[in-house]
Design a protein around this motif. Sequence first.
Motif, short mmCIF file in Angstrom:
data_model
loop_
_atom_site.label_atom_id
_atom_site.label_comp_id
_atom_site.label_asym_id
_atom_site.label_seq_id
_atom_site.Cartn_x
_atom_site.Cartn_y
_atom_site.Cartn_z
N GLU A 159 -14.28 -2.53 -4.32
CA GLU A 159 -13.67 -2.52 -3.63
C GLU A 159 -11.65 -3.18 -3.61
OE1 GLU A 159 -14.77 -2.35 -0.01
OE2 GLU A 159 -16.55 -0.87 -0.42
N ALA A 160 -11.88 -4.42 -3.94
CA ALA A 160 -10.80 -5.15 -3.65
C ALA A 160 -9.32 -4.71 -4.83
CB ALA A 160 -10.67 -6.60 -4.38
N GLN A 161 -9.54 -4.21 -5.62
CA GLN A 161 -8.98 -3.65 -6.61
C GLN A 161 -7.66 -2.17 -6.42
OE1 GLN A 161 -10.96 -2.63 -10.45
NE2 GLN A 161 -10.52 -4.52 -11.14
N GLU A 162 -8.51 -1.47 -5.92
CA GLU A 162 -7.97 -0.81 -4.55
C GLU A 162 -6.90 -0.89 -3.95
OE1 GLU A 162 -10.73 2.28 -3.08
OE2 GLU A 162 -11.43 2.16 -5.15
N VAL A 163 -7.68 -2.26 -2.73
CA VAL A 163 -6.52 -3.70 -1.82
C VAL A 163 -5.27 -3.68 -1.98
CG1 VAL A 163 -6.89 -4.82 0.18
CG2 VAL A 163 -8.59 -3.66 -0.02
N ILE A 164 -5.85 -4.34 -3.91
CA ILE A 164 -4.52 -5.06 -4.07
C ILE A 164 -3.07 -4.00 -4.74
CG2 ILE A 164 -3.50 -6.35 -6.39
CD1 ILE A 164 -7.04 -7.61 -6.88
N ALA A 165 -3.73 -2.61 -4.56
CA ALA A 165 -2.26 -2.64 -5.30
C ALA A 165 -2.40 -1.23 -4.37
CB ALA A 165 -3.29 -0.88 -6.18
N ARG A 166 -2.97 -1.23 -3.27
CA ARG A 166 -2.35 -0.61 -2.03
C ARG A 166 -1.84 -1.66 -0.98
NH1 ARG A 166 -6.90 1.11 -0.57
NH2 ARG A 166 -7.34 -0.90 1.15
N ARG A 167 -1.65 -2.14 -1.02
CA ARG A 167 -1.45 -4.25 0.29
C ARG A 167 -0.31 -4.62 -0.58
NH1 ARG A 167 -5.00 -7.94 1.94
NH2 ARG A 167 -6.76 -6.41 2.56
N GLY A 168 -0.14 -4.77 -1.55
CA GLY A 168 0.73 -5.34 -2.21
C GLY A 168 0.48 -7.43 -2.83
N CYS A 169 1.22 -7.64 -2.83
CA CYS A 169 0.65 -9.17 -2.83
C CYS A 169 2.36 -9.66 -2.45
CB CYS A 169 0.56 -10.04 -4.51
SG CYS A 169 0.09 -11.81 -4.42
N PRO A 170 2.03 -10.87 -1.90
CA PRO A 170 3.92 -11.96 -1.67
C PRO A 170 3.91 -12.31 -2.56
CG PRO A 170 1.62 -12.75 0.36
CD PRO A 170 0.96 -11.86 -1.55
N ASP A 171 5.39 -13.15 -2.58
CA ASP A 171 5.75 -13.67 -3.51
C ASP A 171 5.59 -14.62 -3.83
OD1 ASP A 171 7.84 -10.78 -3.37
OD2 ASP A 171 9.23 -11.90 -2.46
#
Length: 208
Positions: A159-171
């Motif tokens: 499920e993490a792949q969906e979370v990554i795409a939705r939430r984004g990542c800090p610079d």
Amino acid sequence: MARYTGAKCRLCRREGQKLFLKGDRCYTDKCAYERRPYVPGQHGRRRSKVTDYAVQLREKQKVRRMYGVLEKQFRAYYQQADLKKGVTGHNLLALLEMRLDNVIYRLGFANSRDQARQLVRHGIFMMNGHRVNVPSMQVKEGDVITVREESKKVPVIQEAQEVIARRGCPDWLEVDGSALKGEIKSRPVREDIQFPINEQLIVELYSK
């Protein structure tokens, strides 16, 4: 290791702000803070006089609870931040952000810091090719975090792949969602922490 095991939504209501302790649930209408945005308890709806000390204490409690750190450990982080060069409040937030469990959460490999802490405890992640299971471990610039090959089929990790795409990542982090791999590009600066925190109130509280 001691940790808080009570109702998490109660903490958000006590601090008068969403701390996002339950991950995606906090974004839905099921969020307890959305339904009852007042202090829990029999006298939660009453208005009380707020002193300067109370404002400082609530800010400290808010940050401590958001990162899932108990009082003794939080004070140790403050003392460590105070010894470093630079602004003490910024140093404190950087130390909290660079905890392994928080980095796992920021990379999107878990829905909440609590879930990230549990996954780390189960030894699902590797750092620089070595298995790690200490949530409070401090990461460094250049460290590479990956999911163990045999753990990539775990439902939470999938499920993490969906979370990554939705939430984004800090610079200050870089993530490869398909490979479930993250890298610490740099030390986080104050501008990287978007959550409303007044760290100066915490410094004033501990400086008394």
